[in-house]
Design a protein around this motif. Sequence first.
Motif, PDB file in Angstrom:
ATOM      1  N   GLN A   1      -5.842  41.398 -22.339  1.00  0.00           N
ATOM      2  CA  GLN A   1      -5.105  41.096 -21.118  1.00  0.00           C
ATOM      3  C   GLN A   1      -3.607  41.009 -21.412  1.00  0.00           C
ATOM      4  OE1 GLN A   1      -5.989  37.361 -18.870  1.00  0.00           O
ATOM      5  NE2 GLN A   1      -6.490  38.785 -17.234  1.00  0.00           N
ATOM      6  N   GLY A   2      -3.263  40.567 -22.615  1.00  0.00           N
ATOM      7  CA  GLY A   2      -1.860  40.515 -23.008  1.00  0.00           C
ATOM      8  C   GLY A   2      -1.223  41.892 -23.034  1.00  0.00           C
ATOM      9  N   VAL A   3      -1.935  42.857 -23.591  1.00  0.00           N
ATOM     10  CA  VAL A   3      -1.416  44.220 -23.654  1.00  0.00           C
ATOM     11  C   VAL A   3      -1.223  44.793 -22.251  1.00  0.00           C
ATOM     12  CG1 VAL A   3      -1.935  46.582 -24.369  1.00  0.00           C
ATOM     13  CG2 VAL A   3      -2.363  44.687 -25.940  1.00  0.00           C
ATOM     14  N   SER A   4      -2.207  44.617 -21.374  1.00  0.00           N
ATOM     15  CA  SER A   4      -2.102  45.154 -20.016  1.00  0.00           C
ATOM     16  C   SER A   4      -0.966  44.480 -19.252  1.00  0.00           C
ATOM     17  CB  SER A   4      -3.428  44.990 -19.261  1.00  0.00           C
ATOM     18  OG  SER A   4      -3.754  43.622 -19.107  1.00  0.00           O
ATOM     19  N   CYS A   5      -0.737  43.192 -19.501  1.00  0.00           N
ATOM     20  CA  CYS A   5       0.347  42.464 -18.832  1.00  0.00           C
ATOM     21  C   CYS A   5       1.703  43.028 -19.226  1.00  0.00           C
ATOM     22  CB  CYS A   5       0.265  40.985 -19.186  1.00  0.00           C
ATOM     23  SG  CYS A   5       1.726  40.032 -18.692  1.00  0.00           S
ATOM     24  N   VAL A   6       1.925  43.176 -20.524  1.00  0.00           N
ATOM     25  CA  VAL A   6       3.215  43.680 -21.005  1.00  0.00           C
ATOM     26  C   VAL A   6       3.501  45.065 -20.446  1.00  0.00           C
ATOM     27  CG1 VAL A   6       4.497  44.405 -23.053  1.00  0.00           C
ATOM     28  CG2 VAL A   6       3.204  42.264 -23.102  1.00  0.00           C
ATOM     29  N   LEU A   7       2.502  45.931 -20.463  1.00  0.00           N
ATOM     30  CA  LEU A   7       2.681  47.288 -19.948  1.00  0.00           C
ATOM     31  C   LEU A   7       2.959  47.284 -18.443  1.00  0.00           C
ATOM     32  CD1 LEU A   7      -0.137  49.189 -21.885  1.00  0.00           C
ATOM     33  CD2 LEU A   7       2.332  49.318 -22.281  1.00  0.00           C
ATOM     34  N   ALA A   8       2.215  46.458 -17.699  1.00  0.00           N
ATOM     35  CA  ALA A   8       2.377  46.422 -16.241  1.00  0.00           C
ATOM     36  C   ALA A   8       3.770  45.926 -15.857  1.00  0.00           C
ATOM     37  CB  ALA A   8       1.310  45.540 -15.609  1.00  0.00           C
ATOM     38  N   VAL A   9       4.237  44.858 -16.495  1.00  0.00           N
ATOM     39  CA  VAL A   9       5.559  44.318 -16.178  1.00  0.00           C
ATOM     40  C   VAL A   9       6.653  45.325 -16.536  1.00  0.00           C
ATOM     41  CG1 VAL A   9       7.243  42.523 -16.752  1.00  0.00           C
ATOM     42  CG2 VAL A   9       4.852  41.913 -16.373  1.00  0.00           C
ATOM     43  N   ALA A  10       6.520  45.986 -17.687  1.00  0.00           N
ATOM     44  CA  ALA A  10       7.522  46.973 -18.107  1.00  0.00           C
ATOM     45  C   ALA A  10       7.614  48.122 -17.099  1.00  0.00           C
ATOM     46  CB  ALA A  10       7.177  47.505 -19.489  1.00  0.00           C
ATOM     47  N   VAL A  11       6.472  48.607 -16.644  1.00  0.00           N
ATOM     48  CA  VAL A  11       6.466  49.734 -15.708  1.00  0.00           C
ATOM     49  C   VAL A  11       7.011  49.322 -14.343  1.00  0.00           C
ATOM     50  CG1 VAL A  11       4.993  51.361 -14.455  1.00  0.00           C
ATOM     51  CG2 VAL A  11       4.608  50.951 -16.877  1.00  0.00           C
ATOM     52  N   VAL A  12       6.651  48.129 -13.883  1.00  0.00           N
ATOM     53  CA  VAL A  12       7.111  47.715 -12.561  1.00  0.00           C
ATOM     54  C   VAL A  12       8.624  47.486 -12.549  1.00  0.00           C
ATOM     55  CG1 VAL A  12       6.945  45.165 -12.627  1.00  0.00           C
ATOM     56  CG2 VAL A  12       6.337  46.397 -10.547  1.00  0.00           C
ATOM     57  N   LEU A  13       9.186  46.966 -13.649  1.00  0.00           N
ATOM     58  CA  LEU A  13      10.639  46.785 -13.720  1.00  0.00           C
ATOM     59  C   LEU A  13      11.348  48.138 -13.753  1.00  0.00           C
ATOM     60  CD1 LEU A  13      10.953  43.769 -16.195  1.00  0.00           C
ATOM     61  CD2 LEU A  13      11.265  43.763 -13.711  1.00  0.00           C
ATOM     62  N   LYS A  14      10.765  49.102 -14.463  1.00  0.00           N
ATOM     63  CA  LYS A  14      11.331  50.451 -14.495  1.00  0.00           C
ATOM     64  C   LYS A  14      11.268  51.093 -13.114  1.00  0.00           C
ATOM     65  CE  LYS A  14      10.931  54.868 -16.966  1.00  0.00           C
ATOM     66  NZ  LYS A  14      10.170  55.619 -18.009  1.00  0.00           N
ATOM     67  N   ARG A  15      10.147  50.856 -12.407  1.00  0.00           N
ATOM     68  CA  ARG A  15       9.984  51.400 -11.055  1.00  0.00           C
ATOM     69  C   ARG A  15      11.029  50.810 -10.107  1.00  0.00           C
ATOM     70  NH1 ARG A  15       5.101  52.757  -8.663  1.00  0.00           N
ATOM     71  NH2 ARG A  15       4.537  53.531 -10.747  1.00  0.00           N
ATOM     72  N   LEU A  16      11.265  49.522 -10.213  1.00  0.00           N
ATOM     73  CA  LEU A  16      12.243  48.864  -9.344  1.00  0.00           C
ATOM     74  C   LEU A  16      13.660  49.358  -9.623  1.00  0.00           C
ATOM     75  CD1 LEU A  16      10.961  45.177  -9.319  1.00  0.00           C
ATOM     76  CD2 LEU A  16      11.071  46.720  -7.359  1.00  0.00           C
ATOM     77  N   ALA A  17      13.945  49.642 -10.888  1.00  0.00           N
ATOM     78  CA  ALA A  17      15.285  50.106 -11.249  1.00  0.00           C
ATOM     79  C   ALA A  17      15.620  51.425 -10.566  1.00  0.00           C
ATOM     80  CB  ALA A  17      15.396  50.246 -12.764  1.00  0.00           C
ATOM     81  N   ARG A  18      14.595  52.198 -10.221  1.00  0.00           N
ATOM     82  CA  ARG A  18      14.831  53.498  -9.576  1.00  0.00           C
ATOM     83  C   ARG A  18      15.011  53.381  -8.058  1.00  0.00           C
ATOM     84  NH1 ARG A  18      10.580  55.697 -13.149  1.00  0.00           N
ATOM     85  NH2 ARG A  18       9.181  55.770 -11.352  1.00  0.00           N
ATOM     86  N   VAL A  19      14.716  52.204  -7.499  1.00  0.00           N
ATOM     87  CA  VAL A  19      14.902  51.994  -6.058  1.00  0.00           C
ATOM     88  C   VAL A  19      16.359  51.640  -5.813  1.00  0.00           C
ATOM     89  CG1 VAL A  19      14.258  50.606  -4.059  1.00  0.00           C
ATOM     90  CG2 VAL A  19      12.528  51.223  -5.761  1.00  0.00           C
ATOM     91  N   LYS A  20      17.037  52.419  -5.017  1.00  0.00           N
ATOM     92  CA  LYS A  20      18.462  52.214  -4.769  1.00  0.00           C
ATOM     93  C   LYS A  20      18.674  51.109  -3.738  1.00  0.00           C
ATOM     94  CE  LYS A  20      19.779  56.972  -5.902  1.00  0.00           C
ATOM     95  NZ  LYS A  20      20.447  58.225  -5.425  1.00  0.00           N
ATOM     96  N   ALA A  21      19.423  50.080  -4.141  1.00  0.00           N
ATOM     97  CA  ALA A  21      19.751  48.974  -3.241  1.00  0.00           C
ATOM     98  C   ALA A  21      21.171  49.148  -2.733  1.00  0.00           C
ATOM     99  CB  ALA A  21      19.608  47.645  -3.972  1.00  0.00           C
ATOM    100  N   THR A  22      21.393  48.835  -1.448  1.00  0.00           N
ATOM    101  CA  THR A  22      22.715  49.035  -0.844  1.00  0.00           C
ATOM    102  C   THR A  22      23.579  47.786  -0.927  1.00  0.00           C
ATOM    103  OG1 THR A  22      21.781  48.433   1.320  1.00  0.00           O
ATOM    104  CG2 THR A  22      21.862  50.774   0.759  1.00  0.00           C
ATOM    105  N   GLY A  23      23.004  46.650  -1.247  1.00  0.00           N
ATOM    106  CA  GLY A  23      23.761  45.401  -1.333  1.00  0.00           C
ATOM    107  C   GLY A  23      23.554  44.729  -2.671  1.00  0.00           C
ATOM    108  N   SER A  24      24.059  43.502  -2.782  1.00  0.00           N
ATOM    109  CA  SER A  24      23.932  42.755  -4.030  1.00  0.00           C
ATOM    110  C   SER A  24      22.495  42.277  -4.235  1.00  0.00           C
ATOM    111  CB  SER A  24      24.877  41.545  -4.023  1.00  0.00           C
ATOM    112  OG  SER A  24      24.536  40.665  -2.973  1.00  0.00           O
ATOM    113  N   VAL A  25      22.087  42.228  -5.482  1.00  0.00           N
ATOM    114  CA  VAL A  25      20.754  41.771  -5.843  1.00  0.00           C
ATOM    115  C   VAL A  25      20.886  40.495  -6.666  1.00  0.00           C
ATOM    116  CG1 VAL A  25      18.629  42.318  -7.074  1.00  0.00           C
ATOM    117  CG2 VAL A  25      19.849  44.122  -5.835  1.00  0.00           C
ATOM    118  N   GLN A  26      20.268  39.414  -6.186  1.00  0.00           N
ATOM    119  CA  GLN A  26      20.330  38.134  -6.877  1.00  0.00           C
ATOM    120  C   GLN A  26      19.106  37.969  -7.790  1.00  0.00           C
ATOM    121  OE1 GLN A  26      21.025  36.241  -2.678  1.00  0.00           O
ATOM    122  NE2 GLN A  26      21.603  34.704  -4.196  1.00  0.00           N
ATOM    123  N   LEU A  27      19.285  37.156  -8.824  1.00  0.00           N
ATOM    124  CA  LEU A  27      18.153  36.835  -9.688  1.00  0.00           C
ATOM    125  C   LEU A  27      17.223  35.817  -9.035  1.00  0.00           C
ATOM    126  CD1 LEU A  27      19.685  36.652 -13.282  1.00  0.00           C
ATOM    127  CD2 LEU A  27      18.155  38.392 -12.345  1.00  0.00           C
TER     128      LEU A  27
END
Length: 441
Positions: free
Chosen positions: A201-227
């Motif tokens: 489950q640890g391996v699947s978690c690391v892979l899933a989080v890495a891919v989802v962050l990469k996917r989000l980085a490709r979505v273009k945002a028009t305004g500021s993004v807060q943490l």
Amino acid sequence: MNKDLTVGNPSTVLWKFCLPLFGGIIFQQLYNIADSLVAGKFIGENALAAVGNSYEVTLIFIAFAFGCNIGCSVIVSQLFGAKKFNEMKTAVYTTLISSAVLCAVLMLAGFVFCEPLLRLIHTPQELMADSLLYLRIYIAGLPFLFFYNVATGIFSALGDSKTPFWFLAISSTSNIAVDILFVTAFDMGVAGVAWATFLCQGVSCVLAVAVVLKRLARVKATGSVQLFSRQLFAKIAVIAVPSILQQSFISVGNIMIQGVINSFGASVIAGYSAAIKLNNLVITSFSTLGNGISNYTAQNIGAGKLSRISEGFRAGVKLVWTLCVPFFLFYFFAGRIGLYLFMDHSSTDAVSTGMMFLRIVSPFYFVVSVKLVTDGILRGAGIMKQFMTSTFTDLVLRVALAFVLSIPFGSTGIWMAWPFGWTIATAMSLFFYRRGPWKKL
């Protein structure tokens, strides 16, 4: 690939989106099923009972992870449907941070209170050491559980149900192999099945989080993004907290029922442990499909397309009933085959217990599946009070009747509580659905 659920034929859209979710939950359930299967086949009946006994406690932690999943998923779906991509990214980061804090608190509480909790549910002394060992290793892996659930919630919110399916397919099948390796080759006993789940489950978690962050980085945002956004955190909490409470109280109710079951001895515990794994495979599948319908509902509400909600409901019911038929036929008429996956033919009392449970509850899959589809729509629309009302009614009835009916009917009386709770709660959910804003168009 991200998928807009607000366009296209609702029936086709839901089937294409939900079927990978169903496949994914089958593999997700293989984690727990594999643990019980290997424990029962390669260690013994007491090991099976110990893993099953601990499983009821782990459902509390799963409830919190599920709440983080659905809270993030619904809000991100609404923002994605409304094309507010900068707020959508902020919602994701807000969920990740708040989930990390919640996970740390639960880990601390889990390590402190897991033994008292096992004693509270009258865990037999011969099962205590293995139950406690399994539970402590499980708690150590909670970060993987939480972040994996958040990641899959984000994938679903973006209309992608295929990516998490592949993660689960690979990791869960690997888990079976590692389970057997640790137990048979390394002779690790119950600890082996727990560590196998931890690693895979640890391996699947690391892979899933890495891919989802990469996917989000490709979505273009028009305004500021807060943490972190307090406003979005509040919106997420409005969905997440009732879901957490719902699942937590269900888990607490199941623990109370487990306490009643434990009074009937190791054979009944083992039979129930095997049968409830088969039952949870079905219920969790329907719940996951309900989550998919929540994403569909949330995206369409975000896009202002309320007329598609009723069409989605009808398509959802057809989908779950299609799945009900094979599950019911197999469990009712050939359930022993499934039970023998967890125990050998000498465990006659345990197998009889498991068959009685399956034959009582499986005909009512057609009822509870409708409730879970309806709940998915209510949750996706943010109608949480009504959603919780029907769920708590089901819980209270099942717990109360399990105690009451066990007196004259023994363990069989406990199983009879499920159909009563499911039927009444389903009627309530349908009543609330028919009063939704989509019915006023």
